[in-house]
Write an enzyme that holds these catalytic residues in place. Structure first.
Site, mmCIF file in Angstrom:
data_model
loop_
_atom_site.group_PDB
_atom_site.id
_atom_site.type_symbol
_atom_site.label_atom_id
_atom_site.label_comp_id
_atom_site.label_asym_id
_atom_site.label_seq_id
_atom_site.Cartn_x
_atom_site.Cartn_y
_atom_site.Cartn_z
ATOM 1 N N LYS A 83 0.851 -1.201 0.000
ATOM 2 C CA LYS A 83 0.000 0.000 0.000
ATOM 3 C C LYS A 83 0.881 1.244 0.000
ATOM 4 O O LYS A 83 1.929 1.265 0.666
ATOM 5 C CB LYS A 83 -0.906 -0.025 1.241
ATOM 6 N N SER A 122 -9.705 2.067 2.931
ATOM 7 C CA SER A 122 -8.847 2.856 2.079
ATOM 8 C C SER A 122 -7.834 2.039 1.291
ATOM 9 O O SER A 122 -7.268 2.524 0.320
ATOM 10 C CB SER A 122 -8.092 3.880 2.925
ATOM 11 N N SER A 127 -9.923 -0.446 7.127
ATOM 12 C CA SER A 127 -9.367 -0.280 5.776
ATOM 13 C C SER A 127 -8.730 -1.502 5.148
ATOM 14 O O SER A 127 -8.373 -1.458 3.971
ATOM 15 C CB SER A 127 -8.347 0.849 5.774
HETATM 16 N N1 GLN Z 1 -12.894 4.196 6.483
HETATM 17 C C1 GLN Z 1 -12.282 4.646 7.702
HETATM 18 C C2 GLN Z 1 -11.856 6.077 7.551
HETATM 19 O O1 GLN Z 1 -12.198 6.664 6.606
HETATM 20 C C3 GLN Z 1 -11.151 3.758 8.054
HETATM 21 C C4 GLN Z 1 -9.923 4.049 7.316
HETATM 22 C C5 GLN Z 1 -8.795 3.151 7.665
HETATM 23 O O2 GLN Z 1 -8.974 2.106 8.300
HETATM 24 N N2 GLN Z 1 -7.592 3.594 7.296
HETATM 25 O O3 GLN Z 1 -11.207 6.639 8.377
#
Ligand code: GLN
Length: 450
Positions: A38, A113, A137
């Protein structure tokens, strides 16, 4: 009626921000395994941009601990995957380099994400990928793309070299086609690291030992809050089928109440932005990040213009939210109260794990949603309703494929979410492996063509 889509690889190449020339791998347990990283995990090779204009072209002088450990174990690193900017989002649409598309239906999001990592694995562009999980995420995009997404217990995998979003919640984990690969890779990247002060100093569990031995007298906790009208019908049905599968394997079902599930999102959206606003202060255009070309009359204007140009809307929203909840007069009402609820959420899990080995539910309330449908940020935030509390408590969680929905005109994967207590990662993976051995959902692939 649904049809399997035939997708052009060009449609899903945006899963990658960079594809690298590969090098001869060293010997090791991961010899020859192609793994993508990532784009918020730093690598000496290529760039690390976190999906942000702020870090366009940024070249790290060092590798994250996980990257060194993968290379030492013989993995072939194939490139960097696109993500929501600074890992903030659930759709990978908030990426400065364009949205990533779901290989099961390219009109839909892959989740986020770590959407690029999920797609790269789902579409067989690599064997496995690393992601980061702050509120869901890894698990949410894994569910939406039909792959295995594993978030280890907080502290098990070093965060050294993971660009910080919310440091008390962030954890690196894996995307794979099987639970066995998740165990194998995590076994290599986990373990104490003196470069991360939150790294777990005690002996780490051996994740590969006994992986294929089913757990006898397994007690599965099913919270009433996880099933019901919040979820799409196909999701509820798939979870019920998963419960039946475990029953056939000899497990007993324990009915649970986790009433704090409902306040997880609001707690998360105080804690995570608060930490983010502090972590992202370093991008001032001088020490780090994009610097404006405009002529500025003072330092403040330089900061202000550089940050306004470098950050996208979602990141700006989080920084404003975070500074607000930390500001004098509001700190007690928001941040301090969120910390108190965090303690209660930990207690709630602790009590729950006295009566069961694992907590089972859906990873997400819905299957992959259409691109462009999250203009309202709160509707996007609600995707993490079942995953955020795992991070708030710091326990381990995994999403594994458990079915498909045919309700939206294409065949869309559904994820089964399993959570175990702190450092019970070996048990979590064994329980996941039991389901995987009894089903074939994880073997299905989207219809990708060259
Ligand atoms: N969707 C969550 C956010 O927008 C989690 C993101 C993540 O786990 N990096 O913060």
């Amino acid at each position: 009626m649904s049809t399997t889509q035939h997708i052009k690889k060009n449609d899903i190449y945006n899963a990658f921000h960079e594809i690298w020339e590969t090098e001869e791998p060293s010997d090791g347990v991961l010899h020859g395994l192609c793994i993508a990283i990532k784009d918020n995990i730093v690598t000496k090779k290529g760039t690390t941009t976190c999906g942000s204009k702020m870090l366009k072209g940024y070249n790290s002088p060092f590798n994250a601990t996980v990257v060194d450990r993968l290379e030492n174990a013989g993995a072939v690193l194939v490139g960097k995957t696109n993500c929501d900017e600074f890992a903030m989002g659930s759709s990978t649409e908030h990426c400065a380099w364009g949205p990533v598309k779901n290989p099961w239906d390219t009109n839909r999001v892959p989740g986020g994400s770590s959407g690029g990592s999920a797609v790269a694995v789902a579409a067989n562009l690599c064997d496995a990928a690393l992601g980061s999980d702050t509120g869901g995420s890894i698990r949410q995009p894994a569910a939406l793309c039909g792959v295995v997404g594993y978030k280890p217990t907080y502290g098990n995998v070093s965060r050294y070299g993971l660009v910080a979003f919310a440091s008390s919640l962030d954890q690196i984990g894996t995307f794979t086609h099987s639970v066995e690969d998740a165990a194998k890779i995590t076994q290599c990247i986990s373990g104490y690291d003196e470069l991360d002060s939150t790294s777990y100093p005690e002996t780490h569990p051996d994740l590969c030992e006994n992986l294929k031995n089913p757990i006898k007298h397994l007690r599965i906790g099913v919270p009433s809050q996880y099933i019901g009208s919040n979820n799409e019908t196909a999701v509820n049905d798939a979870i019920q089928d998963a419960i039946d599968t475990y029953k056939k394997l000899g497990a007993s079902i324990v009915e649970l109440e986790l009433p704090l599930t409902d306040v997880g999102i609001s707690t998360y959206y105080v804690l995570a932005p608060a930490e983010a606003s502090s972590n992202l202060a370093r991008y001032d255009g001088i020490r780090y990040g994009h610097r404006t070309d405009e002529l500025c009359s003072d330092l403040f204007e330089l900061y202000s213009k550089s940050r306004a140009e470098g950050f996208g809307d979602e990141v700006k929203r989080r920084i404003m939210l975070g500074t607000y909840v930390l500001s004098s007069g509001y700190y007690e009402a928001y941040y301090n109260n969120a910390l108190k609820i965090r303690r209660l959420i930990c207690e709630e899990y602790k009590t729950a794990f006295e009566s069961c080995d694992v907590i089972l539910g859906p990873t997400t309330p819905t299957v992959a949603f259409p691109l462009g449908s999250t203009a309202d940020p709160v509707s996007m935030y609600l995707n993490d309703v079942y995953t955020a509390n795992t991070n708030i408590a710091g326990i381990c969680g995994i999403s594994i494929p458990c079915g498909f929905s045919e309700e939206h005109g294409s065949r869309l994967p559904i994820g089964l979410h399993l959570q175990c207590a702190w450092h019970e990662d070996a048990k979590l993976l064994r329980i996941a492996q039991m389901f995987e051995s009894a089903t074939t959902f994880h073997t299905e692939r989207p219809g990708v063509i060259a």
